[in-house]
Design a protein around this motif. Structure first.
Motif, PDB file in Angstrom:
ATOM      1  N   GLY A  68     -18.610 -33.674  13.145  1.00  0.00           N
ATOM      2  CA  GLY A  68     -17.168 -33.595  12.981  1.00  0.00           C
ATOM      3  C   GLY A  68     -16.576 -34.980  12.897  1.00  0.00           C
ATOM      4  N   THR A  69     -15.412 -35.086  12.237  1.00  0.00           N
ATOM      5  CA  THR A  69     -14.802 -36.401  12.001  1.00  0.00           C
ATOM      6  C   THR A  69     -13.317 -36.453  12.322  1.00  0.00           C
ATOM      7  OG1 THR A  69     -14.429 -35.770   9.687  1.00  0.00           O
ATOM      8  CG2 THR A  69     -16.459 -36.981  10.180  1.00  0.00           C
ATOM      9  N   CYS A  77     -10.940 -30.305   9.358  1.00  0.00           N
ATOM     10  CA  CYS A  77     -12.287 -30.762   9.670  1.00  0.00           C
ATOM     11  C   CYS A  77     -12.475 -30.551  11.173  1.00  0.00           C
ATOM     12  CB  CYS A  77     -12.509 -32.231   9.286  1.00  0.00           C
ATOM     13  SG  CYS A  77     -11.351 -33.392  10.033  1.00  0.00           S
ATOM     14  N   TYR A  78     -13.724 -30.640  11.626  1.00  0.00           N
ATOM     15  CA  TYR A  78     -14.005 -30.419  13.040  1.00  0.00           C
ATOM     16  C   TYR A  78     -13.754 -31.709  13.826  1.00  0.00           C
ATOM     17  CZ  TYR A  78     -16.313 -28.377  17.108  1.00  0.00           C
ATOM     18  OH  TYR A  78     -16.583 -27.876  18.357  1.00  0.00           O
ATOM     19  N   THR A  86     -14.382 -34.909  16.188  1.00  0.00           N
ATOM     20  CA  THR A  86     -15.452 -35.887  16.059  1.00  0.00           C
ATOM     21  C   THR A  86     -16.572 -35.671  17.076  1.00  0.00           C
ATOM     22  OG1 THR A  86     -13.949 -37.543  15.155  1.00  0.00           O
ATOM     23  CG2 THR A  86     -16.013 -38.345  16.105  1.00  0.00           C
ATOM     24  N   ILE A  96     -21.614 -25.551  12.555  1.00  0.00           N
ATOM     25  CA  ILE A  96     -22.050 -26.810  11.953  1.00  0.00           C
ATOM     26  C   ILE A  96     -23.528 -27.045  12.207  1.00  0.00           C
ATOM     27  CG2 ILE A  96     -21.765 -29.315  12.050  1.00  0.00           C
ATOM     28  CD1 ILE A  96     -18.774 -28.751  12.695  1.00  0.00           C
ATOM     29  N   TRP A 125     -14.159 -42.730  11.954  1.00  0.00           N
ATOM     30  CA  TRP A 125     -13.904 -41.303  12.103  1.00  0.00           C
ATOM     31  C   TRP A 125     -12.855 -41.087  13.176  1.00  0.00           C
ATOM     32  CZ3 TRP A 125     -19.745 -40.252  13.318  1.00  0.00           C
ATOM     33  CH2 TRP A 125     -20.126 -40.911  14.490  1.00  0.00           C
ATOM     34  N   ASP A 153     -17.444 -34.267   7.462  1.00  0.00           N
ATOM     35  CA  ASP A 153     -18.240 -33.388   8.309  1.00  0.00           C
ATOM     36  C   ASP A 153     -19.514 -32.984   7.567  1.00  0.00           C
ATOM     37  OD1 ASP A 153     -15.907 -33.541   9.757  1.00  0.00           O
ATOM     38  OD2 ASP A 153     -15.693 -31.376  10.047  1.00  0.00           O
ATOM     39  N   ARG A 154     -20.606 -32.877   8.327  1.00  0.00           N
ATOM     40  CA  ARG A 154     -21.892 -32.400   7.822  1.00  0.00           C
ATOM     41  C   ARG A 154     -22.639 -33.435   6.972  1.00  0.00           C
ATOM     42  NH1 ARG A 154     -18.451 -28.200   8.307  1.00  0.00           N
ATOM     43  NH2 ARG A 154     -19.248 -26.177   9.068  1.00  0.00           N
TER      44      ARG A 154
END
Length: 267
Positions: A8-9, A17-18, A20, A44, A230, A261-262
């Motif tokens: 995540g960022t 986004c998720y 961090t 994720i 991030w 992310d990812r």
């Protein structure tokens, strides 16, 4: 090859986004750092083909919900695997002393007792102190107090197998009091709440965060060759990499990474 798995960022309020969090991959094992704010971490991990059975070491940096609440899901799922005899060995969770009871309390209030009975037997909460070094996977990991202006928070530094020094500075701006840990790093993982040009919109300084410009000027002044940014806002996530990179390269002349992310970064 060692890799940085970017799970995540986003910052605490991000929805596109998720939150961090990330892991260092060493062979088939992973050293997870934070778990974000919910069960999105599980999706994720599945998407990136990271098995829970290969995570035996987790570091929780601090108590804020976007870093710690995902731990409830990690503990629940790993505890389930332990009880089904699908998980070998122990889960070791490193955190500063004040978080030990916090994590146990969160789990006691939200998951079944049968999972919580594994604390101190198979799920071990290990308090760490400023400057303390622990052997995690094949690394000597030194934890340090980032001297947060908000909640007590720790970062860490380690030397990779290729001899490069990697440092996670937490989610607040670098404090010069941490120079002995950060100086000489080949990789710096640093927060950047928003673009400097958007500082009036997002108010990073009021939240004790930095901008892309600030983080890049810091890394340039410390002669750090690789910088990962991030813990950002997410209002234009489609163009974040492009826009953050463009601003950052005006102030920093090393290798700048603004991952999504990812993503996986070769170290």
């Amino acid at each position: 090859m060692e890799e940085l798995y970017v799970f995540g960022t986003g910052n605490a309020q991000a929805t596109r986004c998720y939150n961090t969090c990330f892991a260092l991959r060493d062979g088939e094992e992973y050293f997870l750092v934070d778990a974000g704010g919910g069960n999105g971490i599980l999706t994720i991990l599945e998407d990136m083909e990271v098995s829970l059975t290969k995570i035996h070491h987790i570091f929780v940096t601090h108590e804020h919900n976007d870093h710690i609440l995902g731990m409830v899901w990690m503990i629940r799922m790993i505890a389930t695997a332990i009880l089904k005899d699908h998980y070998q060995g122990n889960l070791q969770i490193y955190c500063h002393e004040g978080l030990v009871d916090t994590i146990k309390t969160l789990c006691t209030l939200t998951i079944q007792k049968k999972f919580c009975t594994l604390f101190d037997e198979r799920i071990l909460l290990i308090p760490i102190a400023d400057g303390e070094t622990r052997r995690i996977l094949d690394y000597d990991v030194t934890f340090f107090d980032i001297l947060s202006t908000k909640a007590k928070q720790f970062g860490f530094t380690t030397v990779l197998k290729n001899g490069k020094k990697l440092t996670c500075a937490g989610d607040e701006p670098y404090n010069p009091g941490c120079e002995r840990y950060v100086a000489g790093s080949d990789w710096l993982l640093h927060e950047a709440f928003c673009l400097y040009g958007d500082r009036e919109r997002f108010k990073p300084y009021e939240k004790h965060h930095s901008t892309v410009k600030d983080a890049c000027e810091l890394a340039e002044s410390l002669h750090i060759p690789n910088l990962v940014l991030w813990h950002t806002e997410d209002k234009d996530i489609k163009h974040r990499k492009e826009r953050y990179s463009a601003e950052g390269k005006r102030y920093y002349f090393g290798r700048l990474y603004v991952p999504n992310d990812r993503e996986r970064l070769a170290l």
